[in-house]
Scaffold this motif. Structure first.
Motif, mmCIF file in Angstrom:
data_model
loop_
_atom_site.group_PDB
_atom_site.id
_atom_site.type_symbol
_atom_site.label_atom_id
_atom_site.label_comp_id
_atom_site.label_asym_id
_atom_site.label_seq_id
_atom_site.Cartn_x
_atom_site.Cartn_y
_atom_site.Cartn_z
ATOM 1 N N UNK A 1 0.830 -1.192 0.000
ATOM 2 C CA UNK A 1 0.000 0.000 0.000
ATOM 3 C C UNK A 1 0.876 1.257 0.000
ATOM 4 N N UNK B 1 1.429 4.251 -2.739
ATOM 5 C CA UNK B 1 1.282 5.654 -2.343
ATOM 6 C C UNK B 1 2.512 6.462 -2.773
ATOM 7 N N UNK B 2 3.688 5.874 -2.581
ATOM 8 C CA UNK B 2 4.918 6.567 -2.994
ATOM 9 C C UNK B 2 4.946 6.804 -4.501
ATOM 10 N N UNK C 1 2.434 7.105 -6.444
ATOM 11 C CA UNK C 1 1.469 8.160 -6.749
ATOM 12 C C UNK C 1 2.048 9.524 -6.375
ATOM 13 N N UNK C 2 2.723 9.603 -5.215
ATOM 14 C CA UNK C 2 3.320 10.864 -4.777
ATOM 15 C C UNK C 2 4.301 11.402 -5.806
ATOM 16 N N UNK D 1 2.366 12.743 -8.671
ATOM 17 C CA UNK D 1 1.736 14.022 -8.326
ATOM 18 C C UNK D 1 2.789 15.117 -8.340
ATOM 19 N N UNK D 2 3.952 14.803 -7.767
ATOM 20 C CA UNK D 2 5.028 15.798 -7.713
ATOM 21 C C UNK D 2 5.451 16.236 -9.109
ATOM 22 N N UNK E 1 2.816 18.376 -10.745
ATOM 23 C CA UNK E 1 2.661 19.717 -10.173
ATOM 24 C C UNK E 1 3.876 20.584 -10.448
ATOM 25 N N UNK F 1 -6.779 10.309 2.200
ATOM 26 C CA UNK F 1 -5.333 10.102 2.027
ATOM 27 C C UNK F 1 -4.942 8.692 2.464
ATOM 28 N N UNK F 2 -5.488 8.276 3.614
ATOM 29 C CA UNK F 2 -5.179 6.955 4.161
ATOM 30 C C UNK F 2 -5.569 5.858 3.183
ATOM 31 N N UNK G 1 -5.382 6.131 0.126
ATOM 32 C CA UNK G 1 -4.574 6.277 -1.082
ATOM 33 C C UNK G 1 -5.277 7.058 -2.175
ATOM 34 N N UNK H 1 -4.621 13.487 -2.106
ATOM 35 C CA UNK H 1 -3.160 13.620 -2.100
ATOM 36 C C UNK H 1 -2.742 14.867 -2.876
ATOM 37 N N UNK H 2 -3.336 15.037 -4.056
ATOM 38 C CA UNK H 2 -2.995 16.212 -4.871
ATOM 39 C C UNK H 2 -3.308 17.499 -4.124
ATOM 40 N N UNK I 1 -0.892 18.094 -1.356
ATOM 41 C CA UNK I 1 0.368 18.469 -1.989
ATOM 42 C C UNK I 1 0.355 19.941 -2.383
ATOM 43 N N UNK I 2 -0.695 20.315 -3.068
ATOM 44 C CA UNK I 2 -0.808 21.676 -3.587
ATOM 45 C C UNK I 2 -0.828 22.705 -2.460
ATOM 46 N N UNK J 1 3.086 22.020 -0.441
ATOM 47 C CA UNK J 1 4.435 21.784 -0.974
ATOM 48 C C UNK J 1 5.234 23.064 -1.086
ATOM 49 N N UNK K 1 11.964 17.968 -2.389
ATOM 50 C CA UNK K 1 10.963 17.012 -2.862
ATOM 51 C C UNK K 1 11.017 15.731 -2.031
ATOM 52 N N UNK L 1 8.023 14.464 0.443
ATOM 53 C CA UNK L 1 7.344 13.199 0.152
ATOM 54 C C UNK L 1 7.460 12.232 1.328
ATOM 55 N N UNK L 2 8.620 12.271 1.989
ATOM 56 C CA UNK L 2 8.796 11.411 3.158
ATOM 57 C C UNK L 2 7.810 11.817 4.251
ATOM 58 N N UNK M 1 4.970 13.182 3.778
ATOM 59 C CA UNK M 1 3.651 12.719 3.335
ATOM 60 C C UNK M 1 3.477 11.232 3.672
ATOM 61 N N UNK M 2 4.549 10.453 3.500
ATOM 62 C CA UNK M 2 4.464 9.022 3.805
ATOM 63 C C UNK M 2 4.284 8.812 5.312
ATOM 64 N N UNK N 1 0.752 9.500 5.922
ATOM 65 C CA UNK N 1 0.006 8.369 5.361
ATOM 66 C C UNK N 1 0.037 7.191 6.331
ATOM 67 N N UNK O 1 8.093 5.615 12.075
ATOM 68 C CA UNK O 1 8.169 5.556 10.619
ATOM 69 C C UNK O 1 9.452 4.859 10.162
#
Lengths: 366, 193
Positions: free
Chosen positions: A56, A60-61, A63-64, A67-68, A71, B15-16, B18, B23-24, B27-28, B31, B49, B53-54, B56-57, B60, B122
């Motif tokens: 999962x 998600x990564x 997708x990230x 998305x990055x 954008x 988000x959880x 997925x 997510x977008x 991010x917007x 970021x 970046x 992203x980390x 965000x994970x 998540x 994490x």
């Protein structure tokens, strides 16, 4: 014992919560009595949960990253356009952006300035605490507060911008060219200098080298002069030797601060040959301060200090500065000081001579 | 900063799961501010970046627990986690210089222990997943591809049966269980009798 298919199926159903009540009871009974089975079953549950979670997260990564990319792609054109803007347009752009700011900012700053000067508490604290950074944090907080107070008082005309960063700059020529560290000005809308008399002058960026962390700017005002005489120090293109004594003047607070040290390594951070490593106390706000040897030669400018585990200070060598000088459009008309007037002076006299040519750089951003 | 709103709680749930839209959106909204902070504090665009992203994970991962409730806004949380991750990275590099410029802007003192805990959990989970993936890479074919198709690429048993040439989904499923058994042996180092 190897887990058989039934156990996996049972574990999957258990996780999904799809076991009928009857089978669930049966399972619980077995788990209560059969230790070996319980271990096996727990391992199966853990493994399925782990591999599920890992999958999962992997999705998600992915997708990230997608998305990055999408954008940043959509933001790309605007950014490149800004960098491409030729140096001589900067002036026009800066004037246009600055006109509105000018009037209100200067009033606010003069009010701010007098308020702070009249606040005797501020001075005592700075002496008591001693640590530059602490004072500075207080000073910042105070500045922000003052600006806020002014804001609420003059509600009809809130300031369009607020001072964002401060650093130090020093003159290249008496007619307004000066240098500071690029990172000081990189993120601002407008740049002002505040000289040792407390006067503000607006400046524009002439050229910069982001990698070397040097920027050349010029004061906008016509017929501007930093001091009565030519710049008293000279610039040296050759690298100074290990152990050479150096000093610097900078503005970690509103007042100019002197500190001295020596060159501790010929190269800088991670062996950067365009830098020196210095043994020199330096604090925030001193980026861009000149590094001067005992004879009044500029060896470089301060750029960074090491992180906590390391007490080094780094300076960009004047070589990088001179290289950048050659690239500016009207380099030929820019005459660097040729004679050094600091050579035979005592340190006090040297500092006094330099004060008019060293100043605080204030960067504003809306 | 403000506390999370209902809509943020919904955003978090999406988000959880997925969800791409959520997510977008997150991010917007976050970021730009976080990446410019990172760049101002000695990071490059790639670092910015990576760190974001980390973070965000991490969020998540936290959001996977249904009982999880943020005590601050998503933006504040991501910013704090990003800062911590960045400071940690700088610490491991040991000698990164810190710019001498003077930040006059607002400085939030959110260096709380809670964020450190989240990051520790994490990184433990990351290490665990890495071991699992190593085991998965050693397991041999067709198990490696089959398990990856099911767990990593979220394919169902019908698709897998078709892709791997099993006569029916039930056979594919039995094969999957055999593969899980092998994976368990590798992962837990259990000797089969």
């Amino acid at each position: 014992m190897s887990i058989n298919n039934n156990t996996w199926e049972l574990a999957e159903a258990y996780i999904a919560g799809s076991l009928p009540q009857e089978e669930l009871n049966e399972l619980n009974n077995r788990l209560a009595g059969d230790v070996e089975f319980t271990n096996e079953f727990n391992e199966a549950i853990n493994l399925i949960n782990s591999i599920n979670g890992s999958g999962k997260q992997k999705r998600f990564r992915t997708m990230l990253r997608d998305v990055h990319e999408k954008q940043t792609l959509s933001n790309q054109p605007a950014k490149t356009k800004r960098i491409v803007l030729p140096a001589h347009f900067w002036r026009t752009a800066a004037v246009a952006a600055g006109v509105a700011i000018l009037t209100s900012t200067i009033t606010i700053w003069s009010i701010n300035y007098t308020l702070k000067k009249s606040d005797s508490k501020y001075n005592t604290i700075s002496r008591k605490v001693g640590a530059i950074e602490k004072v500075q944090a207080q000073q910042q907080a105070q500045q922000n507060k003052l600006i806020e107070i002014i804001n609420t008082k003059n509600k009809p005309t809130p300031p369009p911008s607020d001072v964002k960063y401060t650093g130090t700059g020093f003159a290249l020529t008496n007619d307004g060219y000066f240098v500071t560290a690029y990172h000081v000005i990189s993120d601002g809308d407008s740049v002002y200098i505040q000289n040792h008399d407390g006067d503000y002058f607006k400046a524009f960026v002439v050229n910069f080298n982001a990698d070397a962390d040097v920027a050349i700017l010029k004061v906008e005002k016509k017929n501007f002069r930093f001091g009565k005489n030519e710049v008293p120090y000279t610039f040296t293109g050759s690298k100074a030797g290990l152990g050479a004594g150096i000093f610097t003047l900078g503005y970690p607070k509103d007042e100019v601060v002197y500190s001295e040290g020596y060159i501790s390594a010929k190269n800088g951070f991670q062996g950067n040959t365009l830098q020196y490593t210095l043994e020199l106390p330096a604090g925030h706000g001193q980026s861009g301060s000149p590094v001067i040897d005992g004879n009044g030669n500029i060896l470089g400018l301060l750029t960074a200090v090491g992180s906590q585990n390391e007490a080094n200070t780094y300076a960009v060598s004047s070589k990088a500065l001179l290289e950048l000088l050659h690239t500016i459009p009207n380099a030929a008309s820019l005459h660097l000081p040729k004679s050094n007037k600091l050579g035979r002076m005592s340190r006090e006299q040297q500092i006094e001579k330099m004060e008019a040519y060293t100043f605080s750089v204030k960067v504003y951003k809306k | 900063m403000h506390s999370p709103t209902n809509s943020e709680q919904q955003q978090l749930a999406a988000l959880a799961a997925g969800g791409r839209a959520a997510t977008e959106q997150i991010y917007q909204q976050n970021y730009h501010i976080i990446s410019s902070w990172l760049i101002k504090n000695g990071g490059g665009p790639v670092d910015a970046a990576d760190i974001f992203q980390e973070a965000m994970v991490v969020l998540f991962g936290k959001a996977q627990d249904e009982s999880f409730r943020l005590t601050c806004s998503i933006g504040t949380y991501l910013f704090a986690i990003s800062k911590h991750l960045w400071y940690k990275k700088l610490q491991t590099q040991h000698k990164s210089p810190v710019f001498l410029q003077d930040r006059t802007g607002e400085e939030d003192n959110d260096l709380g222990i809670a964020y450190d805990d989240d990051i520790n959990v994490h990184s433990e989970r990351e290490a665990h997943y890495e071991q699992l993936n190593n085991a998965l890479d050693q397991i041999g074919e067709p198990c490696r591809s089959l398990l990856k198709a099911y767990y990593h690429h979220d394919k169902n048993m019908q698709e897998i049966a078709a892709d791997f040439g099993y006569t029916n989904p039930e056979n594919a499923k039995n094969q999957k269980y055999k593969c899980l058994t092998r994976l368990r042996k590798l992962f837990y180092g259990v000797q089969a009798k």
